[in-house]
Write a protein that holds these residues in place. Structure first.
Motif, PDB file in Angstrom:
ATOM      1  N   ARG B  21       0.828  -1.213   0.000  1.00 53.16           N
ATOM      2  CA  ARG B  21       0.000   0.000   0.000  1.00 53.16           C
ATOM      3  C   ARG B  21       0.861   1.261   0.000  1.00 53.16           C
ATOM      4  O   ARG B  21       0.593   2.223  -0.742  1.00 53.16           O
ATOM      5  CB  ARG B  21      -0.905  -0.014   1.236  1.00 53.16           C
ATOM      6  N   ARG B  25       0.658   3.964  -2.964  1.00 53.77           N
ATOM      7  CA  ARG B  25       0.201   5.330  -2.675  1.00 53.77           C
ATOM      8  C   ARG B  25       1.343   6.327  -2.851  1.00 53.77           C
ATOM      9  O   ARG B  25       1.143   7.452  -3.322  1.00 53.77           O
ATOM     10  CB  ARG B  25      -0.363   5.402  -1.245  1.00 53.77           C
ATOM     11  N   VAL B  28       1.638   7.002  -6.535  1.00 56.99           N
ATOM     12  CA  VAL B  28       0.571   7.911  -6.961  1.00 56.99           C
ATOM     13  C   VAL B  28       0.905   9.345  -6.547  1.00 56.99           C
ATOM     14  O   VAL B  28       0.808  10.286  -7.335  1.00 56.99           O
ATOM     15  CB  VAL B  28      -0.790   7.479  -6.345  1.00 56.99           C
ATOM     16  N   SER B  54      -4.564   3.878  -6.431  1.00 62.31           N
ATOM     17  CA  SER B  54      -4.818   4.120  -5.019  1.00 62.31           C
ATOM     18  C   SER B  54      -5.918   3.190  -4.498  1.00 62.31           C
ATOM     19  O   SER B  54      -5.830   2.642  -3.398  1.00 62.31           O
ATOM     20  CB  SER B  54      -5.228   5.583  -4.843  1.00 62.31           C
ATOM     21  N   HIS B  55      -6.948   2.948  -5.316  1.00 62.84           N
ATOM     22  CA  HIS B  55      -8.041   2.068  -4.914  1.00 62.84           C
ATOM     23  C   HIS B  55      -7.615   0.606  -4.751  1.00 62.84           C
ATOM     24  O   HIS B  55      -8.201  -0.123  -3.960  1.00 62.84           O
ATOM     25  CB  HIS B  55      -9.170   2.111  -5.956  1.00 62.84           C
TER      26      HIS B  55
END
Lengths: 324, 324, 324, 324
Positions: B21, B25, B28, B54-55
């Protein structure tokens, strides 16, 4: 009855302390003196007997194990042992007993009553849930949740590595822990002593899963499954599957006996401890307090020992449906 | 660098998802495209590579295992395998890699760089904490707490039955899990691969405990202890003790790999994932991101692979003092 | 019936996902097509309806919340809203519904049937356990254990500081969570909406405890207790006690709704999900599946909505006895 | 030094018992007599002082709270109180003190030394982690994990209902718990006393999330945030958002103080307890034992009281990046 004693015997189970607390506080409430006996029948023989008060059981409702300790007693199986135990109880003026344990414990109590007429009322304390006369035994709900937490953790790894896991849970003669933890844990298959699961059926289930692109599988095996324990089973299955799969075996072992009791076990233990005490005070003897269909009932020791407690076959059917 | 990819490799560890994650992130945030590769080097070879947003990493910070799955790859050890992997990366336009794993993973990355100049920055994902270049590895804190919860449960039973328990925890070459869970669990002794504990010393410790009327004892044994695993050890000790004691062995096994990551592991994993990504973007290559003395540092793969990570002998001394 | 749909409505409850999984897998097993509807009646109105397969419900049995999301729908209370919902169902060819929720949900389903003859079978999903027609509702056992863990933690502080703690748990109209968590947590007193506990009685209980040198006390207050919430209660009691005591109030709040479901809730939810589906397929309508005395039964919505579910007064008596 | 005493003071913290155990066992190991003092400075004044042995601290390493109880003492702030305390210590022959607590505790110890020359070494026992001179305080890691478990549960509900949740955690002057639990819990925003977060920025963050179709958001607020507590904040934000959103507030409260300590806290507490004792025996005085960069160090009380402990701004930056 003016003076009673409580003890725990056989394998320890979460909730035993909540049960002891209910016996002691119930006795205080009813104005009866209450003693504790340490290490089950051994303590009875050795005179490890002491008065308990409301304070003795403060802050124990949440603890695993048993503050009275537990043991299996060979000496109590002999007439000499029981004679000593009787003498000790007499010297403390104890007129009735609350025994928290399983069938071995109740068998001893029955023999003891035949010889010395000391009445005992039992409370079912065993994680295996294999006692006739109660829907649940003290410690069972906690053991199932402990097994389930382990299954949840293992599934993380099974999924991450596309593995088949065989997880052996406790239950020498009984598939109760296996079936409940298996349904709750989303297992593909549950193997229990009560029902034969032929190995080709296991192989077939695994193959069907792969054909639906299930990448990982969990199979729960009760300790006493007739096909052999999890290690042996896994080996046989590996041979019959005929493809190279990543298969692991893990045995949960003693963690299932301990731990902080669940709400269910603390409440059950409290109801059964209080029920056993109040039964004894009202003249019950050689019976086990149990909860059947939410009602407190007393079942003769002879029935809890002799009668089988069948598992719910609907639940086994459900395992099959839920793993499609 | 405009496009990077992240993968997990080797044994799974709690916190890997938090690390993925943070990489995604972070990418991004920095305006870099990011891809995920499934099943480590195998997925690189097979082209199991997909864009992440991100999702893609919503609601995974708390999950054990790895959503990217993990595997050990034999094919990547061959020149043909690495050629395929390179071609796949090229066809996706990937210029740099984030590898979450251990020494096997980093060894592969180093070889890959020598041949194809694709830069990799690593994050240490292994429950064993045996990597030089970081004080803690991702998953270690969770594994220690999982072992500790098991020890807490087993102590309930050990105390209730006056037993000696040998508990085997993970750590083939390293006593990190053993020593931390042992101190935290109040063990009488901890046996680790790094330091020989002669069996007579174990026997002596047990006897001293009994002489101070300790009724139960817990001995933690790391998987790879030179004296043999817990079952073998317990047998040897039983013979040398010379009295009849109730001694049990339990192996915690795979539960130590899974589970919801602790706060520590999620934060560590987040820092290292972000640190690895930002390192890669700033031109780092063939290094592992680590936290040493609360600072983010980068250590060359060659050092993480070759240099030993000694255990803290002060902690072993502490076990001895705390069990008097 | 060839095509059914499942939705969750009202407050979320742990085990809803296990219930959805059982509905979906049961449908697959019985060869019936199954759809999911997101956000309860709102999704029905907006056409947020999608086909589900066995894979759709993989790896959700252990998750709190609901993957179908939940909402309370004002629009469904209007004839226009229900018309839209009916049109959406028709356009998807859906012939029957499984509704997981509480009384508001079932009231809506009943109204909907009167107007459009779409049959619904319900499953009781609410942490409050206040539904007639089932011994336990989905989520209740988890909520009780969550409250209990909080009580266990707070008792550490209460004991360390000799404090009186008022702990407010959920239950606007019902004392179920309060009474079970109170007994299991060893509370001195439990205050529930169903039975008035006069404040002087609370004061008396506290004073008696101090006279027996209890240094700390825990009082559990259900949200909807008629005497007012925990903050108000504590203030009134402080005034009447007349001595300077260290008294604190804590409201457990929303943590009681979430979390990993217990074994009990996952099994209950699986049985009720499957039972609701099989009931619907066999022609049941406008009934809720429930478990009473371990048997699956169907109770008309009208009864679950209108009939009261009394709490077990034996349990209130037990609180008193166990805190002597 | 032949006789020392240990006490806990201020708010209780998980791990205090592990610390007491290390002090006592360390004293036994070093051949020094050790006494316990109950309820902090109050017990010192009242002579609630008793000898401790290795057995006194058996089976407490895993318990929350403090077996020595804790209190804040107004009387010790007076010269008369301190005189009584000194006389009590003298009558028991106590030459040095180990104080487990926070700044209030150390301030008292310093004053006491000035007047009576009794040396004290401190161990940092507070969940807030706001003491200069140690990277972590005893209880902090457990408190963060407790807050995190609550956040994980609340996220289940937030996701199921598309809600915004404001969760207030402890930390009157310090954002340590907020920031760590916020990062680990995947919060969209963390509001701490050390850094002003203007309300328009909060509103902007929420709006950006919605524009990226985030359906739920979690905002962690430290108790002492300058903008006001969580309830006030939520109200202001609701007004400024200008759309109808489902926004809830929950205050975690006292559960953060209790509970079974984590492995980290038990080990930290053991190291600091032993370190404080050995420091005292080696002649240290008016210092606090701490761990900085994995090394045991001693910091003068005057510095722990006066010097600020800044939070890591890198972590605040990370919250922002990880919630993109």
């Amino acid at each position: 009855m003016k003076r009673v004693a409580v003890f725990t015997s056989g394998g320890d189970a979460p909730g035993m302390n909540a049960c002891i607390r209910a016996v002691v506080r119930g006795a205080v409430y009813h104005g009866v003196e209450v003693f504790g006996i340490r290490r089950g029948y051994n303590g009875m023989i050795n005179g490890d007997i002491f008065p308990m008060t409301s304070h003795s059981v403060s802050n124990i409702v949440q603890r695993g194990g048993t503050i009275l300790k537990s043991a299996r007693s060979k000496e109590f199986m002999t007439p000499e042992g029981r004679k000593k135990a009787y003498d000790q109880l007499m010297s403390h003026g104890i007129e009735g007993l609350i025994a928290v344990g399983g069938n071995g414990t109740f068998t001893g109590a029955l023999k003891f009553f035949e010889e010395y007429q000391i009445p005992t009322v039992g409370a079912p304390g065993t994680i295996d849930n294999d006692l006739y006369g109660t829907d649940y035994t003290i410690g069972y709900d906690t053991a199932v949740n402990t097994a389930l937490e382990a299954i949840d953790k293992i599934r993380d790894t099974a999924d991450s590595h596309d593995r088949v896991f065989f997880i052996e849970v406790m239950g020498r003669d009984s598939g109760y822990i296996a079936i409940q933890s298996g349904i709750a844990g989303g297992a593909e298959l549950v193997m229990v002593p009560e029902v034969l699961t032929p190995i080709p059926e296991v192989v077939e289930t695994l193959k069907q899963g792969w054909s639906r692109s299930k990448s990982s599988s969990i199979i729960i095996v009760a300790e006493g499954d007739v096909e052999g324990n999890a290690v042996v089973l896994a080996e046989q299955i590996r041979e019959q599957v005929g493809v190279d799969i990543d298969m692991r075996v893990t045995t949960l072992g003693h963690i299932q006996r301990g731990g902080v009791p669940t709400a269910y076990d603390r409440i059950l233990a409290s109801r059964l401890g209080l029920g056993a005490l109040e039964g004894l005070l009202e003249g019950q003897k050689n019976v086990m307090a149990g909860i059947v269909n939410n009602e407190l009932i007393y079942t003769p020791f002879i029935d809890t020992i002799k009668l089988p407690k069948p598992i719910n076959e609907d639940l086994l059917r459900m395992v099959r449906i839920l793993s499609v």
